[in-house]
Scaffold this motif. Structure first.
Motif, PDB file in Angstrom:
ATOM      1  N   LEU A 147       0.834  -1.197   0.000  1.00  0.00           N
ATOM      2  CA  LEU A 147       0.000   0.000   0.000  1.00  0.00           C
ATOM      3  C   LEU A 147       0.871   1.250   0.000  1.00  0.00           C
ATOM      4  O   LEU A 147       0.576   2.239  -0.681  1.00  0.00           O
ATOM      5  CB  LEU A 147      -0.933  -0.004   1.207  1.00  0.00           C
ATOM      6  N   ASP A 148       1.955   1.215   0.762  1.00  0.00           N
ATOM      7  CA  ASP A 148       2.894   2.337   0.821  1.00  0.00           C
ATOM      8  C   ASP A 148       3.408   2.696  -0.571  1.00  0.00           C
ATOM      9  O   ASP A 148       3.433   3.869  -0.973  1.00  0.00           O
ATOM     10  CB  ASP A 148       4.069   1.953   1.728  1.00  0.00           C
ATOM     11  N   ILE A 149       3.842   1.673  -1.326  1.00  0.00           N
ATOM     12  CA  ILE A 149       4.374   1.928  -2.656  1.00  0.00           C
ATOM     13  C   ILE A 149       3.262   2.335  -3.615  1.00  0.00           C
ATOM     14  O   ILE A 149       3.452   3.201  -4.482  1.00  0.00           O
ATOM     15  CB  ILE A 149       5.141   0.694  -3.171  1.00  0.00           C
ATOM     16  N   ALA A 150       2.081   1.735  -3.463  1.00  0.00           N
ATOM     17  CA  ALA A 150       0.947   2.135  -4.300  1.00  0.00           C
ATOM     18  C   ALA A 150       0.638   3.616  -4.096  1.00  0.00           C
ATOM     19  O   ALA A 150       0.384   4.352  -5.062  1.00  0.00           O
ATOM     20  CB  ALA A 150      -0.277   1.279  -3.975  1.00  0.00           C
ATOM     21  N   MET A 151       0.678   4.082  -2.854  1.00  0.00           N
ATOM     22  CA  MET A 151       0.448   5.496  -2.569  1.00  0.00           C
ATOM     23  C   MET A 151       1.527   6.362  -3.217  1.00  0.00           C
ATOM     24  O   MET A 151       1.264   7.453  -3.724  1.00  0.00           O
ATOM     25  CB  MET A 151       0.412   5.719  -1.055  1.00  0.00           C
ATOM     26  N   THR A 152       2.762   5.866  -3.213  1.00  0.00           N
ATOM     27  CA  THR A 152       3.868   6.601  -3.827  1.00  0.00           C
ATOM     28  C   THR A 152       3.656   6.769  -5.331  1.00  0.00           C
ATOM     29  O   THR A 152       4.081   7.778  -5.919  1.00  0.00           O
ATOM     30  CB  THR A 152       5.195   5.847  -3.569  1.00  0.00           C
ATOM     31  N   LEU A 153       2.971   5.811  -5.958  1.00  0.00           N
ATOM     32  CA  LEU A 153       2.807   5.825  -7.409  1.00  0.00           C
ATOM     33  C   LEU A 153       1.615   6.637  -7.884  1.00  0.00           C
ATOM     34  O   LEU A 153       1.404   6.759  -9.098  1.00  0.00           O
ATOM     35  CB  LEU A 153       2.676   4.384  -7.924  1.00  0.00           C
ATOM     36  N   VAL A 154       0.836   7.186  -6.968  1.00  0.00           N
ATOM     37  CA  VAL A 154      -0.356   7.940  -7.363  1.00  0.00           C
ATOM     38  C   VAL A 154       0.000   9.083  -8.311  1.00  0.00           C
ATOM     39  O   VAL A 154      -0.699   9.359  -9.285  1.00  0.00           O
ATOM     40  CB  VAL A 154      -1.110   8.470  -6.127  1.00  0.00           C
ATOM     41  N   GLY A 155       1.087   9.751  -8.077  1.00  0.00           N
ATOM     42  CA  GLY A 155       1.485  10.881  -8.915  1.00  0.00           C
ATOM     43  C   GLY A 155       2.260  10.496 -10.149  1.00  0.00           C
ATOM     44  O   GLY A 155       2.798  11.373 -10.837  1.00  0.00           O
ATOM     45  N   ASP A 156       2.369   9.183 -10.450  1.00  0.00           N
ATOM     46  CA  ASP A 156       3.096   8.676 -11.608  1.00  0.00           C
ATOM     47  C   ASP A 156       4.531   9.194 -11.645  1.00  0.00           C
ATOM     48  O   ASP A 156       4.985   9.771 -12.639  1.00  0.00           O
ATOM     49  CB  ASP A 156       2.382   9.057 -12.910  1.00  0.00           C
ATOM     50  N   PRO A 157       5.299   8.991 -10.557  1.00  0.00           N
ATOM     51  CA  PRO A 157       6.685   9.485 -10.519  1.00  0.00           C
ATOM     52  C   PRO A 157       7.573   8.698 -11.464  1.00  0.00           C
ATOM     53  O   PRO A 157       7.369   7.498 -11.677  1.00  0.00           O
ATOM     54  CB  PRO A 157       7.096   9.266  -9.066  1.00  0.00           C
ATOM     55  N   ARG A 158       8.590   9.355 -11.996  1.00  0.00           N
ATOM     56  CA  ARG A 158       9.557   8.677 -12.860  1.00  0.00           C
ATOM     57  C   ARG A 158      10.803   8.266 -12.096  1.00  0.00           C
ATOM     58  O   ARG A 158      11.625   7.506 -12.604  1.00  0.00           O
ATOM     59  CB  ARG A 158       9.947   9.576 -14.041  1.00  0.00           C
ATOM     60  N   VAL A 159      10.988   8.807 -10.904  1.00  0.00           N
ATOM     61  CA  VAL A 159      12.090   8.416 -10.030  1.00  0.00           C
ATOM     62  C   VAL A 159      11.497   8.093  -8.661  1.00  0.00           C
ATOM     63  O   VAL A 159      10.733   8.892  -8.113  1.00  0.00           O
ATOM     64  CB  VAL A 159      13.146   9.540  -9.883  1.00  0.00           C
ATOM     65  N   ILE A 160      11.847   6.925  -8.126  1.00  0.00           N
ATOM     66  CA  ILE A 160      11.322   6.511  -6.822  1.00  0.00           C
ATOM     67  C   ILE A 160      12.486   6.201  -5.888  1.00  0.00           C
ATOM     68  O   ILE A 160      13.418   5.467  -6.252  1.00  0.00           O
ATOM     69  CB  ILE A 160      10.410   5.277  -6.945  1.00  0.00           C
ATOM     70  N   PHE A 161      12.438   6.767  -4.700  1.00  0.00           N
ATOM     71  CA  PHE A 161      13.418   6.476  -3.656  1.00  0.00           C
ATOM     72  C   PHE A 161      12.802   5.469  -2.689  1.00  0.00           C
ATOM     73  O   PHE A 161      11.759   5.742  -2.079  1.00  0.00           O
ATOM     74  CB  PHE A 161      13.811   7.756  -2.916  1.00  0.00           C
ATOM     75  N   LEU A 162      13.430   4.311  -2.561  1.00  0.00           N
ATOM     76  CA  LEU A 162      12.979   3.275  -1.644  1.00  0.00           C
ATOM     77  C   LEU A 162      14.048   3.103  -0.572  1.00  0.00           C
ATOM     78  O   LEU A 162      15.123   2.565  -0.844  1.00  0.00           O
ATOM     79  CB  LEU A 162      12.745   1.953  -2.389  1.00  0.00           C
ATOM     80  N   ASP A 163      13.754   3.575   0.621  1.00  0.00           N
ATOM     81  CA  ASP A 163      14.723   3.538   1.722  1.00  0.00           C
ATOM     82  C   ASP A 163      14.430   2.319   2.595  1.00  0.00           C
ATOM     83  O   ASP A 163      13.504   2.325   3.399  1.00  0.00           O
ATOM     84  CB  ASP A 163      14.621   4.835   2.533  1.00  0.00           C
ATOM     85  N   GLU A 164      15.225   1.261   2.379  1.00  0.00           N
ATOM     86  CA  GLU A 164      15.074  -0.004   3.102  1.00  0.00           C
ATOM     87  C   GLU A 164      13.619  -0.474   3.080  1.00  0.00           C
ATOM     88  O   GLU A 164      12.995  -0.668   4.134  1.00  0.00           O
ATOM     89  CB  GLU A 164      15.601   0.137   4.530  1.00  0.00           C
ATOM     90  N   PRO A 165      13.057  -0.704   1.895  1.00  0.00           N
ATOM     91  CA  PRO A 165      11.624  -0.997   1.783  1.00  0.00           C
ATOM     92  C   PRO A 165      11.203  -2.355   2.303  1.00  0.00           C
ATOM     93  O   PRO A 165      10.015  -2.568   2.557  1.00  0.00           O
ATOM     94  CB  PRO A 165      11.375  -0.891   0.276  1.00  0.00           C
ATOM     95  N   THR A 166      12.138  -3.307   2.447  1.00  0.00           N
ATOM     96  CA  THR A 166      11.733  -4.656   2.860  1.00  0.00           C
ATOM     97  C   THR A 166      12.161  -4.998   4.282  1.00  0.00           C
ATOM     98  O   THR A 166      12.028  -6.150   4.702  1.00  0.00           O
ATOM     99  CB  THR A 166      12.318  -5.702   1.897  1.00  0.00           C
ATOM    100  N   THR A 167      12.646  -4.022   5.032  1.00  0.00           N
ATOM    101  CA  THR A 167      13.048  -4.286   6.414  1.00  0.00           C
ATOM    102  C   THR A 167      11.857  -4.789   7.228  1.00  0.00           C
ATOM    103  O   THR A 167      10.792  -4.188   7.225  1.00  0.00           O
ATOM    104  CB  THR A 167      13.610  -3.014   7.071  1.00  0.00           C
ATOM    105  N   GLY A 168      12.041  -5.908   7.895  1.00  0.00           N
ATOM    106  CA  GLY A 168      10.986  -6.456   8.743  1.00  0.00           C
ATOM    107  C   GLY A 168      10.001  -7.357   8.031  1.00  0.00           C
ATOM    108  O   GLY A 168       9.121  -7.939   8.675  1.00  0.00           O
ATOM    109  N   LEU A 169      10.128  -7.506   6.703  1.00  0.00           N
ATOM    110  CA  LEU A 169       9.196  -8.360   5.971  1.00  0.00           C
ATOM    111  C   LEU A 169       9.670  -9.809   5.994  1.00  0.00           C
ATOM    112  O   LEU A 169      10.870 -10.091   6.048  1.00  0.00           O
ATOM    113  CB  LEU A 169       9.077  -7.901   4.521  1.00  0.00           C
ATOM    114  N   ASP A 170       8.725 -10.738   5.923  1.00  0.00           N
ATOM    115  CA  ASP A 170       9.084 -12.153   5.837  1.00  0.00           C
ATOM    116  C   ASP A 170       9.601 -12.440   4.428  1.00  0.00           C
ATOM    117  O   ASP A 170       9.410 -11.641   3.497  1.00  0.00           O
ATOM    118  CB  ASP A 170       7.866 -13.028   6.158  1.00  0.00           C
ATOM    119  N   PRO A 171      10.276 -13.583   4.232  1.00  0.00           N
ATOM    120  CA  PRO A 171      10.902 -13.862   2.932  1.00  0.00           C
ATOM    121  C   PRO A 171       9.924 -13.822   1.754  1.00  0.00           C
ATOM    122  O   PRO A 171      10.274 -13.312   0.685  1.00  0.00           O
ATOM    123  CB  PRO A 171      11.481 -15.274   3.121  1.00  0.00           C
TER     124      PRO A 171
END
Length: 321
Positions: A147-171
């Protein structure tokens, strides 16, 4: 500059007496994944905050361009063309997933009709349709990240900064996130990724920079970085002691393990070197019972470049092109 989504020259940042970024240079081609690695406190998040206009660079920093816009002269244009997903979720748990999406649409000044269309498409794309009407607080960690990334894409960005996006996620959730990132890049988006998972950078990044003590210790593809580190070898194991002794004589510069009947032959893991080892064994009429090839991985690179006293070469730290 025309094919670079991010270009930074001499990026500097201090907090009081602590120098966090000591004049680093970054060049990220459009439509690629660029990964910034480094130990905790190395300055990865600080770099992301500066490049995404959330934090000002220190005086003396050179020109910074993001998506073709001068960060100092036109920060608003930079903001309009980027998306940022930070270490901590920006999801509001008190409202539903759909309401989070519509809130972002409002912030991007989309019309009500357009906002609902975009929100619906992204919720479907990220497999969140069934949960769209549920409070976001009830989502799993992986769902919140999607959902976090989906919200980031609302404005149709061409550059996305992902700061440790998978920390704490299961494999499983982590691998799902990797697939999302690959799909974004296939669609022409540039991803600037910071991560503590070296496998993640190995899997996703077109280029990797290792940040240590405020400087870029090395930069290149994963394979280029791995070739910086010595220690690759071929390991041969035998069950016949006579074959083991004969192999030790036939091969050069071997390390012996008499208890395990194993030989370790220095090698860069290339087909050429492996063939040379096998040719020597065949010429001597010797057959190994087990053969394994070890090449340095990103873990080896990371520890070599960020260790307190270990260096890869005698040269000053510089970018590897």
């Amino acid at each position: 500059m025309t094919n670079l989504a991010i270009a930074a020259n001499g990026l500097r940042k201090s907090y009081g007496d602590k120098l966090v970024l000591d004049g680093i240079d970054l060049a990220v081609p459009a439509g690629t994944v660029f990964s910034l690695l480094g130990p905790n406190g190395a300055g990865k998040t600080t770099a992301v905050k500066i490049l995404s206009t959330l934090l000002g660079a220190d005086p003396g920093t050179g020109a910074i361009h993001v998506n073709g816009h001068d960060l100092a002269a036109d920060p608003q244009a930079v903001r309009a063309s980027i998306g940022v997903t930070g270490q901590f979720s920006a999801v509001d748990g008190l409202i539903t997933g759909e309401e989070n999406m519509l809130l972002m649409a409002d912030l991007h000044h989309l019309s009500r009709r357009e906002g609902r269309r975009v929100a619906g498409e992204l919720l479907e794309r990220f497999d969140l349709v069934e949960a769209a009407k549920k409070p976001a607080a009830s989502y799993s960690g992986g769902m919140k990240r999607r959902l976090d990334i989906a919200m980031t894409l609302v404005g149709d960005p061409r550059v996305i900064f992902l700061d440790e996006p998978t920390t704490g996620l299961d494999p499983r959730s982590r691998h799902n996130m990797w697939q999302i990132i690959r799909e974004l890049v296939t669609g022409g988006v540039t991803v600037f990724l910071t991560t503590q998972y070296l496998e993640e950078a190995d899997q996703l990044a077109d280029r990797i920079a290792v940040l240590n003590d405020g400087r870029i210790a090395a930069e290149g593809t994963a394979e280029e970085l791995k070739r910086l580190i010595p220690g690759g070898h071929v390991r041969l194991r035998f069950t016949d002691p006579a074959a083991y002794r004969s192999a030790a004589l036939a091969l050069h510069e071997v390390t012996r393990d008499d208890e395990a009947l194993a030989l370790q032959v220095p090698s860069d893991g290339s087909q050429r070197e492996l063939r040379a080892v096998l040719d020597r064994l065949e010429a001597a009429g010797i057959e190994a019972d087990e053969l394994t090839v070890h090449t340095p991985d990103l873990d080896d690179v990371f520890f070599a470049l960020t260790g307190p006293s270990t260096t890869v070469t005698d040269q000053p730290k510089e970018n590897v092109r």
